[in-house]
Design an enzyme around this catalytic site. Structure first.
Site, PDB file in Angstrom:
ATOM      1  N   ALA A  43       0.798  -1.182  -0.105  1.00 52.16           N
ATOM      2  CA  ALA A  43      -0.052   0.187   0.043  1.00 52.16           C
ATOM      3  C   ALA A  43       0.795   1.371   0.002  1.00 52.16           C
ATOM      4  O   ALA A  43       0.263   2.374   0.159  1.00 52.16           O
ATOM      5  CB  ALA A  43      -0.923   0.035   1.187  1.00 52.16           C
TER       6      ALA A  43
ATOM      7  N   ALA B 281       2.438   2.609  -2.413  1.00 52.28           N
ATOM      8  CA  ALA B 281       2.848   3.098  -3.874  1.00 52.28           C
ATOM      9  C   ALA B 281       1.718   2.510  -4.592  1.00 52.28           C
ATOM     10  O   ALA B 281       1.171   1.340  -4.157  1.00 52.28           O
ATOM     11  CB  ALA B 281       4.042   2.762  -4.382  1.00 52.28           C
TER      12      ALA B 281
ATOM     13  N   ASN C  89      -1.456  -7.383  -3.555  1.00 54.37           N
ATOM     14  CA  ASN C  89      -1.029  -6.691  -4.633  1.00 54.37           C
ATOM     15  C   ASN C  89       0.465  -6.603  -4.639  1.00 54.37           C
ATOM     16  O   ASN C  89       1.041  -6.228  -5.641  1.00 54.37           O
ATOM     17  CB  ASN C  89      -1.782  -5.266  -4.411  1.00 54.37           C
ATOM     18  CG  ASN C  89      -1.051  -4.079  -5.005  1.00 54.37           C
ATOM     19  OD1 ASN C  89      -1.244  -4.034  -6.138  1.00 54.37           O
ATOM     20  ND2 ASN C  89      -0.357  -3.292  -4.392  1.00 54.37           N
TER      21      ASN C  89
ATOM     22  N   SER D  48      -1.532  -9.964 -13.827  1.00 55.25           N
ATOM     23  CA  SER D  48      -1.142  -8.798 -15.210  1.00 55.25           C
ATOM     24  C   SER D  48      -1.354  -9.275 -16.453  1.00 55.25           C
ATOM     25  O   SER D  48      -1.931 -10.649 -16.628  1.00 55.25           O
ATOM     26  CB  SER D  48       0.375  -8.664 -14.952  1.00 55.25           C
ATOM     27  OG  SER D  48       0.806  -7.924 -16.088  1.00 55.25           O
TER      28      SER D  48
ATOM     29  N   TYR E 197       9.169 -12.735 -15.137  1.00 51.84           N
ATOM     30  CA  TYR E 197       8.059 -11.864 -14.399  1.00 51.84           C
ATOM     31  C   TYR E 197       6.813 -12.546 -14.993  1.00 51.84           C
ATOM     32  O   TYR E 197       5.974 -12.552 -14.316  1.00 51.84           O
ATOM     33  CB  TYR E 197       8.106 -10.494 -14.907  1.00 51.84           C
ATOM     34  CG  TYR E 197       6.907  -9.675 -14.544  1.00 51.84           C
ATOM     35  CD1 TYR E 197       6.948  -9.570 -13.004  1.00 51.84           C
ATOM     36  CD2 TYR E 197       5.960  -9.116 -15.466  1.00 51.84           C
ATOM     37  CE1 TYR E 197       5.796  -8.776 -12.635  1.00 51.84           C
ATOM     38  CE2 TYR E 197       5.057  -8.397 -15.157  1.00 51.84           C
ATOM     39  CZ  TYR E 197       4.793  -8.211 -13.671  1.00 51.84           C
ATOM     40  OH  TYR E 197       3.788  -7.393 -13.029  1.00 51.84           O
TER      41      TYR E 197
ATOM     42  N   LYS F  58       3.160 -14.242 -12.881  1.00 53.01           N
ATOM     43  CA  LYS F  58       2.089 -13.627 -13.136  1.00 53.01           C
ATOM     44  C   LYS F  58       1.109 -14.692 -13.692  1.00 53.01           C
ATOM     45  O   LYS F  58       0.187 -14.866 -13.165  1.00 53.01           O
ATOM     46  CB  LYS F  58       2.134 -12.440 -13.889  1.00 53.01           C
ATOM     47  CG  LYS F  58       2.548 -11.242 -13.286  1.00 53.01           C
ATOM     48  CD  LYS F  58       2.054 -10.848 -11.924  1.00 53.01           C
ATOM     49  CE  LYS F  58       2.559  -9.586 -11.138  1.00 53.01           C
ATOM     50  NZ  LYS F  58       1.681  -9.319  -9.801  1.00 53.01           N
TER      51      LYS F  58
ATOM     52  N   GLY G 200      -2.773  -3.989 -17.603  1.00 55.01           N
ATOM     53  CA  GLY G 200      -1.901  -3.892 -18.577  1.00 55.01           C
ATOM     54  C   GLY G 200      -1.166  -2.590 -18.250  1.00 55.01           C
ATOM     55  O   GLY G 200      -1.050  -2.032 -16.906  1.00 55.01           O
TER      56      GLY G 200
ATOM     57  N   THR H 106       3.046   3.857 -12.436  1.00 56.80           N
ATOM     58  CA  THR H 106       3.201   3.859 -10.924  1.00 56.80           C
ATOM     59  C   THR H 106       4.722   3.988 -10.830  1.00 56.80           C
ATOM     60  O   THR H 106       5.527   4.035 -11.892  1.00 56.80           O
ATOM     61  CB  THR H 106       2.758   2.420 -10.618  1.00 56.80           C
ATOM     62  OG1 THR H 106       3.416   1.610 -10.927  1.00 56.80           O
ATOM     63  CG2 THR H 106       1.200   2.292 -10.743  1.00 56.80           C
ATOM     64  N   GLU H 107       5.207   3.201  -9.690  1.00 58.80           N
ATOM     65  CA  GLU H 107       6.830   3.065  -9.531  1.00 58.80           C
ATOM     66  C   GLU H 107       7.157   1.721 -10.158  1.00 58.80           C
ATOM     67  O   GLU H 107       8.428   1.619 -10.103  1.00 58.80           O
ATOM     68  CB  GLU H 107       7.176   2.990  -7.989  1.00 58.80           C
ATOM     69  CG  GLU H 107       6.820   4.243  -7.449  1.00 58.80           C
ATOM     70  CD  GLU H 107       6.988   4.407  -5.822  1.00 58.80           C
ATOM     71  OE1 GLU H 107       7.515   3.521  -5.330  1.00 58.80           O
ATOM     72  OE2 GLU H 107       6.537   5.205  -5.352  1.00 58.80           O
TER      73      GLU H 107
HETATM   74  P1  NDP Z   1       4.714  -0.100  -7.323  1.00 63.20           P
HETATM   75  O1  NDP Z   1       5.992  -0.477  -7.418  1.00 63.20           O
HETATM   76  O2  NDP Z   1       4.066   1.302  -7.630  1.00 63.20           O
HETATM   77  O3  NDP Z   1       4.133  -0.566  -5.845  1.00 63.20           O
HETATM   78  C1  NDP Z   1       4.527  -1.946  -5.482  1.00 63.20           C
HETATM   79  C2  NDP Z   1       4.159  -2.236  -3.981  1.00 63.20           C
HETATM   80  O4  NDP Z   1       4.294  -3.359  -3.844  1.00 63.20           O
HETATM   81  C3  NDP Z   1       4.828  -1.411  -3.165  1.00 63.20           C
HETATM   82  O5  NDP Z   1       3.854  -0.613  -2.125  1.00 63.20           O
HETATM   83  C4  NDP Z   1       5.659  -2.046  -2.446  1.00 63.20           C
HETATM   84  O6  NDP Z   1       5.844  -1.529  -1.104  1.00 63.20           O
HETATM   85  C5  NDP Z   1       5.301  -3.531  -2.591  1.00 63.20           C
HETATM   86  N1  NDP Z   1       6.168  -4.393  -2.254  1.00 63.20           N
HETATM   87  C6  NDP Z   1       7.052  -4.837  -3.159  1.00 63.20           C
HETATM   88  N2  NDP Z   1       7.943  -5.853  -2.837  1.00 63.20           N
HETATM   89  C7  NDP Z   1       7.542  -6.122  -1.695  1.00 63.20           C
HETATM   90  C8  NDP Z   1       7.650  -7.062  -0.410  1.00 63.20           C
HETATM   91  N3  NDP Z   1       8.818  -7.729  -0.679  1.00 63.20           N
HETATM   92  N4  NDP Z   1       6.990  -7.137   0.836  1.00 63.20           N
HETATM   93  C9  NDP Z   1       6.017  -6.175   0.917  1.00 63.20           C
HETATM   94  N5  NDP Z   1       5.580  -5.220  -0.078  1.00 63.20           N
HETATM   95  C10 NDP Z   1       6.342  -5.415  -1.167  1.00 63.20           C
HETATM   96  O7  NDP Z   1       3.870  -0.986  -8.533  1.00 63.20           O
HETATM   97  P2  NDP Z   1       2.192  -1.370  -8.995  1.00 63.20           P
HETATM   98  O8  NDP Z   1       1.444  -0.545  -7.992  1.00 63.20           O
HETATM   99  O9  NDP Z   1       2.289  -0.958 -10.482  1.00 63.20           O
HETATM  100  O10 NDP Z   1       2.373  -2.647  -8.603  1.00 63.20           O
HETATM  101  C11 NDP Z   1       1.470  -3.441  -7.721  1.00 63.20           C
HETATM  102  C12 NDP Z   1       1.157  -4.850  -8.381  1.00 63.20           C
HETATM  103  O11 NDP Z   1       0.660  -4.550  -9.697  1.00 63.20           O
HETATM  104  C13 NDP Z   1       2.476  -5.666  -8.610  1.00 63.20           C
HETATM  105  O12 NDP Z   1       2.027  -7.071  -8.351  1.00 63.20           O
HETATM  106  C14 NDP Z   1       2.573  -5.485 -10.064  1.00 63.20           C
HETATM  107  O13 NDP Z   1       3.189  -6.633 -10.606  1.00 63.20           O
HETATM  108  C15 NDP Z   1       1.164  -5.596 -10.638  1.00 63.20           C
HETATM  109  N6  NDP Z   1       1.208  -5.083 -12.011  1.00 63.20           N
HETATM  110  C16 NDP Z   1       1.485  -3.724 -12.480  1.00 63.20           C
HETATM  111  C17 NDP Z   1       1.162  -3.193 -13.423  1.00 63.20           C
HETATM  112  C18 NDP Z   1       1.805  -1.676 -13.901  1.00 63.20           C
HETATM  113  O14 NDP Z   1       2.171  -1.488 -15.342  1.00 63.20           O
HETATM  114  N7  NDP Z   1       2.209  -1.036 -13.280  1.00 63.20           N
HETATM  115  C19 NDP Z   1       0.427  -3.880 -14.550  1.00 63.20           C
HETATM  116  C20 NDP Z   1       0.133  -5.317 -14.001  1.00 63.20           C
HETATM  117  C21 NDP Z   1       0.315  -5.728 -12.874  1.00 63.20           C
HETATM  118  P3  NDP Z   1       7.491  -1.494  -0.238  1.00 63.20           P
HETATM  119  O15 NDP Z   1       8.453  -1.222  -1.259  1.00 63.20           O
HETATM  120  O16 NDP Z   1       7.094  -0.286   0.521  1.00 63.20           O
HETATM  121  O17 NDP Z   1       7.624  -2.958   0.462  1.00 63.20           O
HETATM  122  C1  8X3 Z   2       2.838  -5.380 -15.730  1.00 63.82           C
HETATM  123  C2  8X3 Z   2       2.534  -5.261 -17.378  1.00 63.82           C
HETATM  124  O1  8X3 Z   2       3.231  -5.631 -19.547  1.00 63.82           O
HETATM  125  O2  8X3 Z   2       4.833  -4.569 -18.224  1.00 63.82           O
HETATM  126  O3  8X3 Z   2       2.564  -6.385 -15.285  1.00 63.82           O
HETATM  127  O4  8X3 Z   2       4.562  -6.897 -17.839  1.00 63.82           O
HETATM  128  S1  8X3 Z   2       3.795  -5.569 -18.107  1.00 63.82           S
END
Ligand code: NDP
Ligand code: 8X3
Length: 251
Positions: free
Chosen positions: A10, A12, A86, A139, A152, A156, A183, A187-188
């Site tokens: 949560a 990011a 998430n 994803s 990766y 997923k 898709g 974000t970060e």
């Molecule tokens: P961000 O990098 O913005 O956020 C990721 C979050 O995951 C952060 O809050 C981070 O918190 C947490 N996190 C990562 N590793 C750990 C860990 N080991 N323990 C606890 N928390 C962890 O990415 P998104 O919001 O984009 O990603 C969220 C999810 O969505 C992921 O599963 C990603 O694979 C998926 N996704 C993202 C897409 C995109 O294009 N952005 C598309 C499809 C899926 P902290 O570092 O503080 O622990």
């Molecule tokens: C994140 C989307 O296409 O970068 O899950 O893998 S992609």
């Protein structure tokens, strides 16, 4: 509203936006992540929205930490209605013969094993009460593979399979399981994937109106707000300029 949602990751992106969305809609929120300062900042922000918030800092890869954090829940904080699995990441982008095995470990340990540890700790609390809703953030990379995406994508695909498996195994407990497959979302995510290389991360979104974290939060909220007899199984959400992992139009 006396409903409780727990969101992993949560601090990011999707997780933060989801916590915010449910907070402003009256839910009690358990926010989790590793970065304590970010958690404290979000806790204050959500409290400003009049939400009841509990912040738990742990690494989803650490089974002991996960069990300790969930075990520390007292009173009705144990009555988690919604779990959003998430927390996750991509690290690196390279052909399989050149992949960094430490990056592979991080992805599989976080995206697959971490999700399992949290699920194993939280879902029995739902099963006891005979209701609940689990969201797994997979994803479009869990639907199709792309060049250099190998591990990766595999992580997923595993989440996608686990969503199906959980839905079957938890059927008799009245627990809904929804797989969310986003898709490209800004974000970060890409900054993490490219280990802090912001220029390379920014290039990913060049010429694309990517999804925003709030778009995914809205979708999660929509699914959760449906009547309890309705379970959205699986949703694929892309920007309009994207039609899967290998089809993107930049303008
Ligand atoms: P961000 O990098 O913005 O956020 C990721 C979050 O995951 C952060 O809050 C981070 O918190 C947490 N996190 C990562 N590793 C750990 C860990 N080991 N323990 C606890 N928390 C962890 O990415 P998104 O919001 O984009 O990603 C969220 C999810 O969505 C992921 O599963 C990603 O694979 C998926 N996704 C993202 C897409 C995109 O294009 N952005 C598309 C499809 C899926 P902290 O570092 O503080 O622990
Ligand atoms: C994140 C989307 O296409 O970068 O899950 O893998 S992609």
């Amino acid at each position: 509203m006396d409903k409780i949602i727990m969101v992993t990751g949560a601090t990011a992106g999707f997780g933060r936006a989801t916590a915010k969305k449910f907070a402003v809609n009256g839910y009690r929120i358990i926010i989790t992540g590793r970065r304590k300062e970010r958690l404290a900042e979000l806790e204050n922000e959500l409290k400003g929205d009049n939400a009841e918030v509990l912040a738990l800092s742990f690494d989803v890869r650490n089974k002991v930490e996960v069990d300790k954090a969930v075990g520390s829940l007292s009173g009705d904080w144990k009555n988690i209605d919604i779990l959003v699995n998430n927390a996750g990441l991509a690290v690196g982008l390279s052909h399989i013969d050149k992949g960094d095995t430490d990056d592979w470990d991080r992805m599989l340990d976080t995206n697959v094993k971490g999700l399992l540890y949290v699920t194993r700790a939280v879902v029995p609390l739902m099963a006891e009460r005979g209701s609940g809703h689990v969201f797994n953030i997979s994803s479009i990379a869990g639907k199709d593979v792309y060049e250099n995406g190998n591990v990766y994508c595999a992580s997923k695909f595993a989440v996608d399979a686990l969503s199906k498996a959980m839905r079957i195994d938890l059927l008799s407990h009245g627990i809904r399981v929804t797989n969310i497959a986003p898709g490209m979302a800004e974000t970060e995510f890409s900054v993490v994937r490219f280990k802090g290389d912001r220029e390379r991360a920014d290039a990913v979104y060049k010429g694309v109106k990517a999804l925003a974290a709030e778009d995914i939060a809205d979708v999660i909220y929509f699914c959760a707000a449906l009547p309890p007899h309705v379970c959205i199984n699986d949703l694929v959400i892309t920007p309009t300029q994207q039609a899967g992992v290998n089809n993107l139009v930049r303008k």
